[in-house]
Design a protein around this motif. Structure first.
Motif, PDB file in Angstrom:
ATOM      1  N   ARG A 176       1.145  -1.363  -0.073  1.00 42.26           N
ATOM      2  CA  ARG A 176       0.213   0.142  -0.032  1.00 42.26           C
ATOM      3  C   ARG A 176       0.725   1.365  -0.423  1.00 42.26           C
ATOM      4  O   ARG A 176       0.345   2.339  -0.931  1.00 42.26           O
ATOM      5  N   LEU A 177       1.745   1.574   0.989  1.00 44.00           N
ATOM      6  CA  LEU A 177       2.805   2.444   1.351  1.00 44.00           C
ATOM      7  C   LEU A 177       3.531   2.937  -0.594  1.00 44.00           C
ATOM      8  O   LEU A 177       3.718   3.604  -0.827  1.00 44.00           O
ATOM      9  N   LEU A 178       4.456   1.498  -0.559  1.00 49.98           N
ATOM     10  CA  LEU A 178       4.602   1.439  -2.616  1.00 49.98           C
ATOM     11  C   LEU A 178       3.900   2.195  -3.080  1.00 49.98           C
ATOM     12  O   LEU A 178       4.382   3.054  -4.012  1.00 49.98           O
ATOM     13  N   GLY A 179       2.475   1.894  -3.077  1.00 44.23           N
ATOM     14  CA  GLY A 179       1.649   2.540  -4.017  1.00 44.23           C
ATOM     15  C   GLY A 179       0.991   3.584  -3.876  1.00 44.23           C
ATOM     16  O   GLY A 179       0.929   4.215  -5.476  1.00 44.23           O
ATOM     17  N   ARG A 180       1.414   4.522  -2.834  1.00 42.03           N
ATOM     18  CA  ARG A 180       1.264   6.087  -2.382  1.00 42.03           C
ATOM     19  C   ARG A 180       2.498   6.567  -2.840  1.00 42.03           C
ATOM     20  O   ARG A 180       2.289   7.598  -3.393  1.00 42.03           O
ATOM     21  N   VAL A 181       3.598   6.358  -2.744  1.00 48.04           N
ATOM     22  CA  VAL A 181       4.689   7.009  -3.227  1.00 48.04           C
ATOM     23  C   VAL A 181       5.054   7.428  -5.053  1.00 48.04           C
ATOM     24  O   VAL A 181       4.878   8.043  -5.484  1.00 48.04           O
ATOM     25  N   LEU A 182       4.302   5.919  -5.793  1.00 44.78           N
ATOM     26  CA  LEU A 182       3.953   6.143  -7.477  1.00 44.78           C
ATOM     27  C   LEU A 182       2.664   6.060  -7.817  1.00 44.78           C
ATOM     28  O   LEU A 182       3.163   6.999  -8.531  1.00 44.78           O
ATOM     29  N   ARG A 183       2.262   6.647  -6.655  1.00 51.12           N
ATOM     30  CA  ARG A 183       0.474   7.280  -7.257  1.00 51.12           C
ATOM     31  C   ARG A 183       1.335   8.828  -7.345  1.00 51.12           C
ATOM     32  O   ARG A 183       1.011   9.844  -7.691  1.00 51.12           O
ATOM     33  N   ASN A 184       2.097   8.822  -5.834  1.00 52.14           N
ATOM     34  CA  ASN A 184       2.213  10.752  -6.057  1.00 52.14           C
ATOM     35  C   ASN A 184       3.219  11.398  -6.931  1.00 52.14           C
ATOM     36  O   ASN A 184       3.005  11.752  -7.706  1.00 52.14           O
ATOM     37  N   PHE A 185       4.147   9.941  -7.425  1.00 52.85           N
ATOM     38  CA  PHE A 185       4.964  10.647  -8.596  1.00 52.85           C
ATOM     39  C   PHE A 185       3.748  10.460  -9.977  1.00 52.85           C
ATOM     40  O   PHE A 185       4.123  11.353 -10.924  1.00 52.85           O
ATOM     41  N   LEU A 186       3.097   9.551 -10.316  1.00 55.15           N
ATOM     42  CA  LEU A 186       2.639   9.268 -11.441  1.00 55.15           C
ATOM     43  C   LEU A 186       1.546  11.115 -11.129  1.00 55.15           C
ATOM     44  O   LEU A 186       1.415  11.590 -12.489  1.00 55.15           O
ATOM     45  N   SER A 187       0.960  11.049  -9.808  1.00 57.42           N
ATOM     46  CA  SER A 187      -0.049  12.505  -9.990  1.00 57.42           C
ATOM     47  C   SER A 187       1.019  14.199 -10.322  1.00 57.42           C
ATOM     48  O   SER A 187       0.532  14.489 -11.799  1.00 57.42           O
ATOM     49  N   ASN A 188       2.290  13.784 -10.256  1.00 58.08           N
ATOM     50  CA  ASN A 188       2.511  15.266 -10.351  1.00 58.08           C
ATOM     51  C   ASN A 188       3.603  15.360 -12.173  1.00 58.08           C
ATOM     52  O   ASN A 188       3.166  15.956 -12.501  1.00 58.08           O
ATOM     53  N   ALA A 189       3.173  13.779 -12.826  1.00 60.62           N
ATOM     54  CA  ALA A 189       4.141  13.801 -13.314  1.00 60.62           C
ATOM     55  C   ALA A 189       2.727  14.244 -14.616  1.00 60.62           C
ATOM     56  O   ALA A 189       3.367  14.942 -15.479  1.00 60.62           O
TER      57      ALA A 189
END
Length: 575
Positions: free
Chosen positions: A328-341
């Motif tokens: 779940r936490l790794l998913g949150r990290v990648l989701r934030n990266f993708l949201s910013n991108a």
């Protein structure tokens, strides 16, 4: 002629062998030798008497001092022995304390000998001399008893004793002074300890009050977030339903603005809640080994539509690998990266890919956005920091996404890296340890396009909020699905059973969604009936409990694109 008193009628001459001329002649040489020995002995005694280091005197107990040696005269400060004898006409005149003379006379007469008697002798010009004296009574032909005394000057010893006494007194004074100082220090220390205990008690009270305030704040945040997210969730669903319908230009423009405003409010609230939970250690990582594609496939399904709506391409180039992290936490990290991108890229596209370096797999998010200056690549991880937002209208979000990323990565023990080329794009990456392959732990996630056909599917939505039910109904029916609604367990037992369950976590009367799902599966005898939990509760307790039950979770406010992707995965898997 023999005297009658002589023993055996012999004369004295006869007794010593001198009764005849011949006897006297034969004993004369021996007598001469004896007399010479006696003279030599007398001279030796005289020499010792005169040159002795200690004082020696002879005295009559009834009279004065009869003889003394030079050492005694020097000891008493007299110019000569004659002067000493002249001063000491009586034995008592020799002593400073006459009582000492009387005591010595008494003891010598009684004991015949006194050894080591300490007293003070009277010297010249009022000088007192401390001495140690030994007296021996001598036989005398006179009626007056005689004594011989040997006197040792103990002035240095007395001075040393006096000095020792002074030192002892000084030491006692210092000990007393130090004792008093120590008592003062102890009193101050006791006072300090009492003060410290008082302060510690106040600190404990303040800590308890702070902890209570934190608990109250957490309860308030949980309640407030739930109360805020519920209407926001309904509004998002209503706007999504509206956007699914054909609208004219002005209405669609207004609807999209409402959608963006709600999305911004949702992101702000979610980020604030996550920051608070991370700063208070309310989030505890649960590392496990899982296939990376289980995670990135759902991210692809979520962001392919978002990127498409912004006119961007989205590419997914993730290797078949197993990693060790918190799903779940790794998913949150990648989701934030993708949201910013997606948020900051105006044209081009976004790439989610991987690159292996030794035992670490770097998961990278590339974009073709404006890039980040080198001097700002650390600052972007600070709270509320955004680049190029001097004007309010240029701001997107509140700048908490990367701050959350840094906190999560720190707790996971991973690494984060940023590379950027101003005017060309950026790459955000997180390094994750590789793991050994194992069985699937999460539901398989296939990439689902926004246009996936959900028509004909039947969903049962269970929620205790009427606005949520009506909004979900409008959205799902807009996708061509049949939708049954229920407020509680009694209304949820529809017939025939649905294709998928969408259940709120916290229902009325203390009933929870996971329990209701199990009851409904038992009721319909469908143990593998697909189900999704929808909730605003992000606590670790529920995350772990729902993960153990193998139930997918969607957080409120619900993102329609993500909901559609999950429904597509579950229904496609069933078919």
């Amino acid at each position: 002629m023999k005297k009658p008193s002589d023993p055996g009628g012999l004369s004295v001459s006869d007794l010593i062998g001198l009764g005849s001329q011949s006897a006297r002649k034969s004993y004369y040489p021996e007598l001469t030798a004896r007399m010479a020995e006696l003279e030599a002995e007398r001279n030796r005694y005289k020499w010792l008497f005169e040159n002795a280091l200690h004082g020696i005197f002879q005295a009559s107990l009834a009279g004065g001092v009869r003889a003394a040696n030079p050492a005694l005269a020097r000891m008493l400060g007299d110019d000569s022995v004659v002067a000493t004898l002249a001063r000491c006409t009586t034995l008592a005149a020799l002593f400073v304390d006459p009582e000492d003379a009387a005591e010595l006379q008494r003891r010598v007469v009684a004991e015949g000998r006194v050894v080591g008697y300490t007293t003070r002798l009277r010297g010249q010009r009022g000088r007192d001399v401390p001495v140690a004296m030994t007296l021996v009574q001598k036989p005398s032909s006179d009626d007056e008893p005689l004594v011989e005394a040997f006197v040792a000057d103990i002035t240095e010893r007395e001075q040393a004793r006096q000095r020792l006494m002074q030192l002892n007194e000084q030491l006692e004074a210092r000990v007393q002074e130090r004792t008093e100082a120590l008592e003062r220090v102890n009193a101050e220390l006791r006072q300090e300890i009492a003060e410290r205990r008082r302060i510690e008690a106040e600190l404990r009270e303040a800590r308890d009050a702070a902890e209570q305030a934190n608990r109250s704040k957490d309860r308030y945040l949980a309640a407030a977030s739930h109360d805020l997210l519920q209407p926001m969730n309904a509004a998002r669903l209503l706007v999504a339903t509206l956007l699914e319908r054909p609208l004219d230009g002005e209405v669609r423009d207004l609807s999209e603005r409402i959608h963006l405003s709600l999305e911004g409010a949702e992101d702000l609230l979610t980020d604030l809640l996550d920051i608070a939970r991370l700063d208070h250690d309310r989030i505890q990582p649960q590392p496990e080994t899982f296939a990376l594609r289980e995670l990135t496939a759902s991210l692809e399904a979520e962001f392919v539509s978002l990127a498409g709506s912004r006119g961007l391409t989205f590419r997914h180039r993730v290797a078949e690998a197993w990693v060790v992290s918190d799903f779940r936490l790794l998913g949150r990290v990648l989701r934030n990266f993708l949201s910013n991108a997606c948020r900051y890229t105006r044209r081009g596209g976004v790439l989610l890919g991987t690159r292996r370096r030794g035992d670490t797999l770097w998961i990278e998010v590339w974009d073709s956005g404006p890039g980040i200056p080198a001097d700002q690549r650390r600052a972007i991880f600070r709270e509320f920091h955004q680049l190029g937002t001097s004007r309010a209208r240029d701001r997107q979000g509140v700048g908490l996404g990367l701050a959350i990323v840094e906190r999560i990565v720190t707790r996971l023990g991973h690494e984060v890296a940023v590379r950027s080329w101003p005017g060309q794009g950026s790459c955000f990456a997180v390094g994750v340890p590789l793991g050994a392959a194992a069985g699937p732990r999460h539901p398989p996630a296939a990439s689902v396009a926004i246009g996936h056909d959900l028509a004909g599917g039947r969903a049962l939505v269970v929620d205790n909020e009427p606005s949520i039910l009506s909004s979900m109904q409008g959205l799902l029916e807009g996708w061509g699905m049949h939708c049954d609604l229920a407020f509680d367990a009694g209304e949820a037992r529809v017939s025939p059973p649905p294709d998928v369950l969408l259940v709120d976590l916290h229902l009325d009367d203390g009933l929870t969604g996971d329990v209701l799902i199990q009851r409904l599966r038992d009721h319909w005898q469908c143990p593998l009936l697909p189900a999704v939990i929808i909730t605003a509760d992000r606590s670790d307790h529920w995350i772990q409990r729902l993960r153990a039950a193998n139930l997918p979770v969607l957080n409120k406010p619900l993102k329609p694109g993500k909901l559609r992707a999950v429904l597509g995965q579950l229904l496609n898997h069933e078919r």
